[in-house]
Motif scaffolding. Structure first.
Motif, PDB file in Angstrom:
ATOM      1  N   LYS A 107      36.947  57.003  26.220  1.00  0.00           N
ATOM      2  CA  LYS A 107      37.915  56.700  25.162  1.00  0.00           C
ATOM      3  C   LYS A 107      38.815  57.886  24.821  1.00  0.00           C
ATOM      4  CE  LYS A 107      36.702  57.112  20.761  1.00  0.00           C
ATOM      5  NZ  LYS A 107      36.867  58.516  20.379  1.00  0.00           N
ATOM      6  N   PRO A 109      41.373  59.609  21.653  1.00  0.00           N
ATOM      7  CA  PRO A 109      41.117  59.864  20.232  1.00  0.00           C
ATOM      8  C   PRO A 109      41.546  58.699  19.335  1.00  0.00           C
ATOM      9  CG  PRO A 109      43.084  61.037  20.963  1.00  0.00           C
ATOM     10  CD  PRO A 109      42.482  60.420  22.191  1.00  0.00           C
ATOM     11  N   THR A 111      42.425  57.336  15.188  1.00  0.00           N
ATOM     12  CA  THR A 111      42.829  57.751  13.836  1.00  0.00           C
ATOM     13  C   THR A 111      41.740  57.456  12.805  1.00  0.00           C
ATOM     14  OG1 THR A 111      45.098  57.197  14.343  1.00  0.00           O
ATOM     15  CG2 THR A 111      44.531  57.293  12.010  1.00  0.00           C
ATOM     16  N   ASN A 390      48.130  68.164  26.058  1.00  0.00           N
ATOM     17  CA  ASN A 390      47.261  68.550  27.170  1.00  0.00           C
ATOM     18  C   ASN A 390      46.185  67.472  27.414  1.00  0.00           C
ATOM     19  OD1 ASN A 390      45.549  69.831  28.930  1.00  0.00           O
ATOM     20  ND2 ASN A 390      45.516  71.761  27.807  1.00  0.00           N
TER      21      ASN A 390
HETATM   22  P1  NAP Z   1      44.205  66.788  15.993  1.00  0.00           P
HETATM   23  O1  NAP Z   1      44.711  65.437  16.274  1.00  0.00           O
HETATM   24  O2  NAP Z   1      43.134  67.298  16.892  1.00  0.00           O
HETATM   25  O3  NAP Z   1      45.472  67.757  16.052  1.00  0.00           O
HETATM   26  C1  NAP Z   1      45.503  69.030  15.472  1.00  0.00           C
HETATM   27  C2  NAP Z   1      46.319  69.953  16.342  1.00  0.00           C
HETATM   28  O4  NAP Z   1      45.535  70.343  17.480  1.00  0.00           O
HETATM   29  C3  NAP Z   1      47.602  69.357  16.934  1.00  0.00           C
HETATM   30  O5  NAP Z   1      48.651  69.350  16.023  1.00  0.00           O
HETATM   31  C4  NAP Z   1      47.805  70.303  18.112  1.00  0.00           C
HETATM   32  O6  NAP Z   1      48.182  71.609  17.679  1.00  0.00           O
HETATM   33  C5  NAP Z   1      46.375  70.484  18.611  1.00  0.00           C
HETATM   34  N1  NAP Z   1      46.016  69.456  19.615  1.00  0.00           N
HETATM   35  C6  NAP Z   1      45.246  68.361  19.448  1.00  0.00           C
HETATM   36  N2  NAP Z   1      45.103  67.698  20.602  1.00  0.00           N
HETATM   37  C7  NAP Z   1      45.812  68.393  21.521  1.00  0.00           C
HETATM   38  C8  NAP Z   1      46.066  68.210  22.918  1.00  0.00           C
HETATM   39  N3  NAP Z   1      45.543  67.186  23.600  1.00  0.00           N
HETATM   40  N4  NAP Z   1      46.849  69.102  23.533  1.00  0.00           N
HETATM   41  C9  NAP Z   1      47.356  70.148  22.879  1.00  0.00           C
HETATM   42  N5  NAP Z   1      47.159  70.378  21.578  1.00  0.00           N
HETATM   43  C10 NAP Z   1      46.386  69.514  20.909  1.00  0.00           C
HETATM   44  O7  NAP Z   1      43.633  66.907  14.498  1.00  0.00           O
HETATM   45  P2  NAP Z   1      44.144  66.248  13.146  1.00  0.00           P
HETATM   46  O8  NAP Z   1      45.641  66.374  13.064  1.00  0.00           O
HETATM   47  O9  NAP Z   1      43.302  66.849  12.102  1.00  0.00           O
HETATM   48  O10 NAP Z   1      43.747  64.708  13.259  1.00  0.00           O
HETATM   49  C11 NAP Z   1      44.669  63.662  13.578  1.00  0.00           C
HETATM   50  C12 NAP Z   1      43.909  62.336  13.610  1.00  0.00           C
HETATM   51  O11 NAP Z   1      42.921  62.366  14.653  1.00  0.00           O
HETATM   52  C13 NAP Z   1      43.158  62.013  12.308  1.00  0.00           C
HETATM   53  O12 NAP Z   1      43.304  60.643  12.032  1.00  0.00           O
HETATM   54  C14 NAP Z   1      41.702  62.330  12.658  1.00  0.00           C
HETATM   55  O13 NAP Z   1      40.803  61.575  11.893  1.00  0.00           O
HETATM   56  C15 NAP Z   1      41.665  61.938  14.122  1.00  0.00           C
HETATM   57  N6  NAP Z   1      40.566  62.579  14.909  1.00  0.00           N
HETATM   58  C16 NAP Z   1      39.980  61.832  15.868  1.00  0.00           C
HETATM   59  C17 NAP Z   1      38.992  62.389  16.674  1.00  0.00           C
HETATM   60  C18 NAP Z   1      38.362  61.520  17.738  1.00  0.00           C
HETATM   61  O14 NAP Z   1      38.801  60.404  17.943  1.00  0.00           O
HETATM   62  N7  NAP Z   1      37.340  61.994  18.428  1.00  0.00           N
HETATM   63  C19 NAP Z   1      38.628  63.728  16.508  1.00  0.00           C
HETATM   64  C20 NAP Z   1      39.282  64.495  15.546  1.00  0.00           C
HETATM   65  C21 NAP Z   1      40.262  63.916  14.736  1.00  0.00           C
HETATM   66  P3  NAP Z   1      49.669  72.162  17.514  1.00  0.00           P
HETATM   67  O15 NAP Z   1      50.255  71.431  16.345  1.00  0.00           O
HETATM   68  O16 NAP Z   1      49.436  73.615  17.232  1.00  0.00           O
HETATM   69  O17 NAP Z   1      50.422  71.939  18.771  1.00  0.00           O
END
Ligand code: NAP
Length: 463
Positions: A107, A109, A111, A390
């Motif tokens: 899977k 990620p 929200t 990435n």
């Molecule tokens: P996030 O989506 O991990 O993003 C935070 C930052 O990490 C991004 O702005 C980016 O940094 C960097 N990033 C994340 N994934 C990347 C990738 N594949 N390649 C390059 N950089 C990456 O964290 P969040 O903004 O706190 O969470 C957003 C949503 O995701 C929320 O709804 C949260 O609940 C959900 N979430 C889901 C999972 C899961 O499904 N396992 C885990 C964690 C969070 P830069 O801005 O510096 O470029």
């Protein structure tokens, strides 16, 4: 070999060209064309998934000369599920049933809304309060009609419904990846994080509610505890069952992969009956079930003058906060870590940052005969549909999946080609901005470069 008839699904199309993975004597039985459920996920998930599928398919094809092929089967969860099923169903029962039936899934990620508003927009994630508590017809921010009641984490729901009790996260450095420490190659660990208990069990009582008052009254009047009446209250259960099966899996992994140690990471100095018990039950599993394979760190010093007898695995324990500094200062003293849920959540992200960030950190959620592989980062919503982020984390989760299927040659091919692509400095924005002289690739181009580098990983090719 178990290959029973396949379940009937409403919105899931079971591919006709695949076969179900079997399960016999506690082991997977994998046909050459296994049906593997996948869901791309929300936000940047679809971009990541396209690149990942391209890489995994190419590796399997090349490694086995076209004799093996994954029959991908799309299932729905998260925001996409809301568009396929009932508006309020983020985790449809048939998605859970299909993963349980087909045993191995992957899977992207998903929200999870994190504020306190009652509703959330599925298109832009803006939180909405509604008028008199009623669902707004459209989003106040983007006018989308996809406004839905808030929901708890689908990831957590999936782990609980499928009883995926271990979150497994290998953390190692890939040559060429920029990172904040001097010797990143010294960190090479696999974290087994308990996945169903602890503060994630969802037993919480909101300040100001009748339920909170009932729990507060019980704890103060009947149990003699003292704390502020205006508190939110959360319960942290950690059980013998949950701890022992997790530690058992971690020790078995250490035996199978000839790892030198298993460290139980806990906060037992403060939380004696939960985290302290995790440590005690962990040691019990080690000495009662794996006596011929392990010694404890205490025995290492008391009986072996600090030396480890050949072929033995040392089981030790460390306080959680100390573990963070140990991983930075003496990373090569750690190998397999077993942790309760919250400690594991923090430690896996911190360790991933140490070797270059979440962009390339893979993960898996594993239970009895069922496993879901997943990227460890979130949906990075600001990059949605930009073909920019990435895909390394999801691709490496796919590598873990190939290993889980027993398709090691294909897994090795992906890792070598990924390493070659990074060494060649052809990388996505997140790595490019930290490297000198690197060339920035889109998500899809990065995937394509990995596929090209499978043919001649030694002679690194520029995209
Ligand atoms: P996030 O989506 O991990 O993003 C935070 C930052 O990490 C991004 O702005 C980016 O940094 C960097 N990033 C994340 N994934 C990347 C990738 N594949 N390649 C390059 N950089 C990456 O964290 P969040 O903004 O706190 O969470 C957003 C949503 O995701 C929320 O709804 C949260 O609940 C959900 N979430 C889901 C999972 C899961 O499904 N396992 C885990 C964690 C969070 P830069 O801005 O510096 O470029």
């Amino acid at each position: 070999m178990e290959h029973t008839a396949m379940g009937n699904y409403q919105k899931i199309k079971v591919p006709a060209n695949g076969r179900k993975i079997g399960w016999s004597s506690g082991k997977l039985e994998v046909p050459d064309n296994p049906i593997v459920p996948f869901f791309p996920g929300d936000g940047t998930g679809p971009d990541l998934w396209r690149a990942t599928q391209m890489v995994l398919d190419a590796a399997v094809d090349k490694a086995y000369d076209g004799k093996k092929k994954i029959a991908w089967m799309e299932v729905h969860a998260g925001l996409t599920a809301l568009k396929h099923y009932d508006k309020d169903t983020v985790l449809p029962q048939e998605t859970v049933d299909a993963i349980r039936e087909f045993r191995v899934a992957i899977k992207g990620p998903l929200t999870t809304p994190s504020g306190s508003a009652k509703f959330v927009c599925l298109d832009c994630a803006a939180e909405q309060s509604g008028i008199d508590g009623n669902r707004p017809k459209t989003c106040a921010k983007c006018s989308s009609e996809w406004v839905t009641p808030r929901f708890r984490s689908v990831n957590v729901g999936l782990r609980q419904k499928l009883d995926l009790y271990a979150c497994v996260r290998p953390v190692r450095w890939f040559k060429g990846v920029p990172c904040p420490v001097k010797s990143p190659e010294k960190l090479n660990i696999v974290i087994f994080r308990e996945n169903t208990e602890d503060v994630y069990s969802g037993i919480e009582f909101e300040h100001g509610t009748a339920e909170q008052k009932k729990v507060y009254d019980f704890l103060t009047r009947e149990m003699g505890k003292k704390f502020n009446p205006d508190s939110g209250i959360g319960i942290k259960p950690i059980s013998v069952t949950g701890t022992k099966r997790l530690v058992r899996m971690a020790i078995q992994y250490a035996i199978d992969h000839k790892k030198p140690s298993v460290t139980l990471v806990h906060k037992g100095n403060i939380q004696k009956f939960t985290e302290g018990a995790f440590r005690d039950w962990g040691y019990e599993v080690a000495v009662q079930e794996f006596r011929q394979h392990v010694i404890t760190e205490q025995e290492q010093w008391d009986k072996h003058d600090g030396k480890v007898p050949a072929g033995k695995i040392v089981v030790k324990d460390r306080i959680a906060d100390q573990t963070f500094q140990q991983l930075l200062l003496r990373p090569d003293e750690y190998s397999v870590l077993a942790t309760p849920n919250l400690n594991g959540d923090y430690i896996s992200d911190a360790a991933a940052a140490q070797v270059g960030g979440l962009g390339i950190a893979p993960g898996a959620n594993i239970g009895e005969g069922v496993a879901v592989f997943e990227a460890t980062h979130g949906t990075a919503p600001k990059y949605t549909n930009k073909d920019m982020v990435n895909p390394g984390s999801l691709i490496l989760s796919g590598v873990m999946m190939l290993e889980h299927l027993g398709w090691q040659q294909a897994a090795d091919l992906v890792v070598k080609a990924l390493e070659a692509t990074i060494l060649n400095k052809t990388v996505t924005y997140d790595l490019e901005r930290q490297m000198t002289g690197a060339r920035k690739l889109k998500t899809s181009e990065f995937g394509a470069a990995i596929v090209r580098n499978m043919d001649s990983p030694a002679r690194v090719q520029v995209a």
